[in-house]
Design an enzyme around this catalytic site. Structure first.
Site, mmCIF file in Angstrom:
data_model
loop_
_atom_site.group_PDB
_atom_site.id
_atom_site.type_symbol
_atom_site.label_atom_id
_atom_site.label_comp_id
_atom_site.label_asym_id
_atom_site.label_seq_id
_atom_site.Cartn_x
_atom_site.Cartn_y
_atom_site.Cartn_z
ATOM 1 N N ASP A 14 -1.865 -1.201 -3.766
ATOM 2 C CA ASP A 14 -2.155 -0.464 -4.990
ATOM 3 C C ASP A 14 -1.010 -0.621 -5.991
ATOM 4 O O ASP A 14 0.033 -1.209 -5.676
ATOM 5 C CB ASP A 14 -2.393 1.022 -4.669
ATOM 6 C CG ASP A 14 -1.325 1.592 -3.743
ATOM 7 O OD1 ASP A 14 -1.684 2.162 -2.695
ATOM 8 O OD2 ASP A 14 -0.127 1.413 -4.044
ATOM 9 N N ASP A 43 0.857 -1.194 0.000
ATOM 10 C CA ASP A 43 0.000 0.000 0.000
ATOM 11 C C ASP A 43 0.885 1.233 0.000
ATOM 12 O O ASP A 43 1.663 1.453 0.933
ATOM 13 C CB ASP A 43 -0.884 -0.018 1.261
ATOM 14 C CG ASP A 43 -1.624 1.290 1.466
ATOM 15 O OD1 ASP A 43 -2.031 1.579 2.618
ATOM 16 O OD2 ASP A 43 -1.806 2.035 0.472
ATOM 17 N N ASP A 86 -5.069 -9.849 -15.582
ATOM 18 C CA ASP A 86 -6.109 -10.844 -15.288
ATOM 19 C C ASP A 86 -7.420 -10.354 -15.898
ATOM 20 O O ASP A 86 -7.941 -9.311 -15.486
ATOM 21 C CB ASP A 86 -6.248 -10.958 -13.762
ATOM 22 C CG ASP A 86 -6.881 -12.270 -13.317
ATOM 23 O OD1 ASP A 86 -6.531 -12.756 -12.230
ATOM 24 O OD2 ASP A 86 -7.717 -12.808 -14.072
ATOM 25 N N ASP A 140 -6.870 -17.851 -4.463
ATOM 26 C CA ASP A 140 -8.059 -18.646 -4.101
ATOM 27 C C ASP A 140 -7.698 -19.847 -3.233
ATOM 28 O O ASP A 140 -8.598 -20.613 -2.862
ATOM 29 C CB ASP A 140 -8.724 -19.200 -5.372
ATOM 30 C CG ASP A 140 -9.330 -18.137 -6.250
ATOM 31 O OD1 ASP A 140 -9.368 -18.346 -7.466
ATOM 32 O OD2 ASP A 140 -9.744 -17.083 -5.711
ATOM 33 N N ASP A 171 -3.985 3.927 2.690
ATOM 34 C CA ASP A 171 -5.435 3.712 2.883
ATOM 35 C C ASP A 171 -5.731 2.286 3.350
ATOM 36 O O ASP A 171 -6.893 1.886 3.460
ATOM 37 C CB ASP A 171 -6.205 4.037 1.601
ATOM 38 C CG ASP A 171 -5.873 3.081 0.448
ATOM 39 O OD1 ASP A 171 -6.508 3.193 -0.620
ATOM 40 O OD2 ASP A 171 -4.992 2.217 0.626
ATOM 41 N N GLU A 182 -7.556 -20.129 -16.946
ATOM 42 C CA GLU A 182 -7.981 -20.757 -15.697
ATOM 43 C C GLU A 182 -9.166 -21.637 -16.026
ATOM 44 O O GLU A 182 -10.175 -21.145 -16.569
ATOM 45 C CB GLU A 182 -8.376 -19.738 -14.629
ATOM 46 C CG GLU A 182 -8.570 -20.420 -13.289
ATOM 47 C CD GLU A 182 -9.544 -19.745 -12.344
ATOM 48 O OE1 GLU A 182 -10.418 -19.010 -12.826
ATOM 49 O OE2 GLU A 182 -9.442 -19.959 -11.130
#
Ligand code: ISL
Length: 581
Positions: free
Chosen positions: A30, A22, A99, A347, A26, A274
């Site tokens: 990013d 970051d 992605d 995931d 925040d 994927e």
């Protein structure tokens, strides 16, 4: 002329931007945070970086619900930041793979806003709309067009009162499926992909791309023994929406319409499909270079090892089970096609918590051992952020600590089905995707150096000892071992392009195999256990009809330099060693 896939010596690093670094305090990672850490990635030795979605999104599925494909969500930065990221990667001879989630959009995407506005809107057929079944009323039990249970433990049809029809969403209701049967949809997506290639990206990870062809007409799946909130029995839609009848036609068209002109102009573009539910046969069709579809697939059979009905249903595993699955994929893609090699992504729970040692003193050794068993296989390895540090699962104890929509929906489904809270929570702690999404552990300071603000997901308390700062200069660290494995792949063609020969397939604790290319032969031996292991080299050689092996040189060893010196006949707990034969 069949294209030679140029990624055999590469290693891909996956970044989940929300949790990596970051830059503005925040509490959310990013793009500028990523730019600030490129020297760390360059030192690790990875040459391709895959960044999970950073586009404008309501963040129902943390960016896998895209509302504007050609944008950057202000949470992550600006398009200028993407341009700088591309330039900074290219300056380090590294590549950017983005992605793309093109099976579905966010329900806030303008395409869907138009499509849902009326039954005769020109974009109505850009999504899957169906009337209530059998003349029932909208919302009446059993009125949904099919009985499928979705990926996120919910029905896949959402009633739309305004137009009196249902729309399809295999994931969250805020992720309506695009209708790839409509050529206008495909053309719009292809134009978007070309826009990113013109911007300089080097490839695409294509999210659940094997779901875009559905079996028509849409119909019920076989009952699965679960009922929905309205009492209707759920069915298994997987056989009806994975690798459907037109999937290879669509993939070949995408390659022809989007990638081929750039490749003809000399661009190397990586494509990773994927493909949840894909078999080895599917994978050969997707990745056979002569078919010009995609470079490689992300498959999930090895991720299902040790799982029952779902990722939240741990059933225990054995090494022969895990080896059998991975060896079958090595065999299937051994001469035609190409495989992705991975333990982790955004995931999946952390591999060292899943297949590594339960004993803290062996956490690092088991992380290195599992990395060796993966990175020495044939295929392109992927390192997921923090995996190179031996990061572990988070000690989740309550559902309130969880952010992931998949986990929270599963909790609701199982509570409704009468399961015990403790059982559900044990499964969630073991399998929740949030285990992969806690912030990257850069150092031992507050919030692990990830942010100066309040992190969006709690930092693992073990960051005080598991962090990059403690490892990058330590030649014995997990980080240094990953760097050595990545460097070995780049240096040795036998690792990048050699064949794969399993050994001792039924052994409960030894993971052994050969890699061979021309006259070069590597023997890989990994002790996947907490106890020392005697290796019968003669028996391994006999499997290959050879009278005996005398490994002549240690290429890499997790215990190199220790006393006694590494020997192939006896492996310390979690010792991994690679020998020239
Ligand atoms: O990992 C899985 C297979 O075991 C599933 O949990 C996963 O949801 C599935 O593979 C699809 O994943 C992709 O599409 C989803 C998104 O939530 C995932 O993050 C993404 O990787 C919907 O876009």
């Amino acid at each position: 002329m069949v294209r030679v896939m140029p990624w055999a010596a590469s290693t891909v690093y996956q970044i989940y931007p929300r949790s990596f670094a970051d830059s503005d305090g925040d509490g959310v990672g990013d793009l500028r945070g990523i730019i600030g850490r490129l020297d760390y990635l360059h030192r690790l030795g990875v040459d391709v970086v895959w960044v999970s979605p950073f586009y404008v999104s309501p963040m129902v599925d943390n960016g896998y619900d895209i509302a504007d494909y050609q944008s950057v969500d202000p949470l992550f930065g600006t398009l200028a930041d993407v341009d700088e990221l591309i330039a900074e990667l290219h300056a380090r001879d590294m590549k950017l793979v983005i992605d793309v989630v093109i099976n579905h959009t966010s329900d806030q995407h303008p395409w869907f806003v138009e499509s849902r506005s009326s039954t005769d809107n020109p974009k109505r057929d850009w999504y899957w709309w169906r009337p209530p079944r059998d003349g029932k009323a909208l919302g009446e039990p059993g009125a949904e067009p099919t009985n499928w249970l979705g990926f996120f433990s919910e029905p896949v049809w959402e009633a739309d009162e305004a137009t009196g029809e249902y729309y399809l969403h295999l994931f969250a209701r805020e992720q309506p499926d695009l209708n790839w049967e409509n050529p206008a949809v495909r053309d719009a997506l292809y134009a978007m992909l070309r826009w990113w290639l013109d911007r300089g990206v080097d490839g695409f990870r294509m999210d659940v791309i094997n779901l875009v062809s559905k079996v028509l007409p849409l119909r019920d799946g076989e009952p699965i023994g679960l009922t929905g909130p309205d009492g209707a029995a759920y069915g298994n839609g997987f056989p009806l929406f994975t690798c459907g009848p037109r999937i290879h036609e669509f993939m070949a068209e995408l390659h022809r319409e989007v990638l081929a002109p750039y490749e003809a102009a000399g661009r190397d573009i990586m494509t990773v499909a994927e493909t949840p539910g894909a078999t080895t046969d599917d994978a050969v069709l997707f990745t056979d270079p002569a078919r010009a579809e995609v470079d490689m697939v992300f498959q999930f059979e090895h991720m299902a090892v040790g799982r029952g009905a779902s990722r939240f249903d741990p059933t225990g595993w054995t090494l022969p089970q895990l080896k059998a699955v991975m060896h079958r994929w090595q065999e299937a893609l051994g001469t035609t096609g190409w495989n992705s090699l991975y333990w982790n992504n955004h995931d999946q729970p952390r591999v060292v918590s899943r297949f590594g040692s339960r004993r803290p003193e062996y956490r690092e050794a088991s992380a290195k051992a599992l990395a060796t068993a993966l990175h020495l296989q044939r295929g392109t390895p992927y390192v997921y952020q923090g995996e190179e540090l031996g990061m572990t699962n988070f000690p989740f104890t309550t559902v309130e600590q969880l952010n992931d929509v998949e986990s929270r929906n599963y909790h609701a489904l199982m509570i409704a089905a009468g399961s015990a809270q403790a059982t559900i929570m044990d499964g969630l702690a073991e399998g929740s995707r949030d285990n992969a999404r806690t912030p990257m552990q850069w150092d031992a300071t507050a919030h692990a150096g990830f942010t100066t603000g309040t992190p969006w997901l709690p930092v693992n308390p073990n960051h005080v000892e598991v962090n990059a700062a403690a490892q990058v200069d330590d030649p014995e660290s997990v980080f240094s071992w990953y760097a050595a494995l990545i460097g070995l792949r780049r240096a040795e063609p036998v690792v990048a392009r050699g064949d794969f020969v399993p050994l001792a397939a039924e052994h409960e604790r030894l993971w052994g195999f050969l890699r061979r290319l021309d006259r070069y032969r590597l023997l890989v031996l990994v002790n996947v256990s907490d106890e020392a292991l005697d290796v019968d080299l003669a028996a391994l050689a006999a499997e290959r009809d050879e009278s005996g092996w005398s490994p002549r040189e240690l290429v890499l060893g997790t215990h190199a330099g220790q006393d006694p010196a590494p020997a192939p006949e006896r492996l310390r707990p979690w010792e991994a060693a690679i020998w020239w034969l």
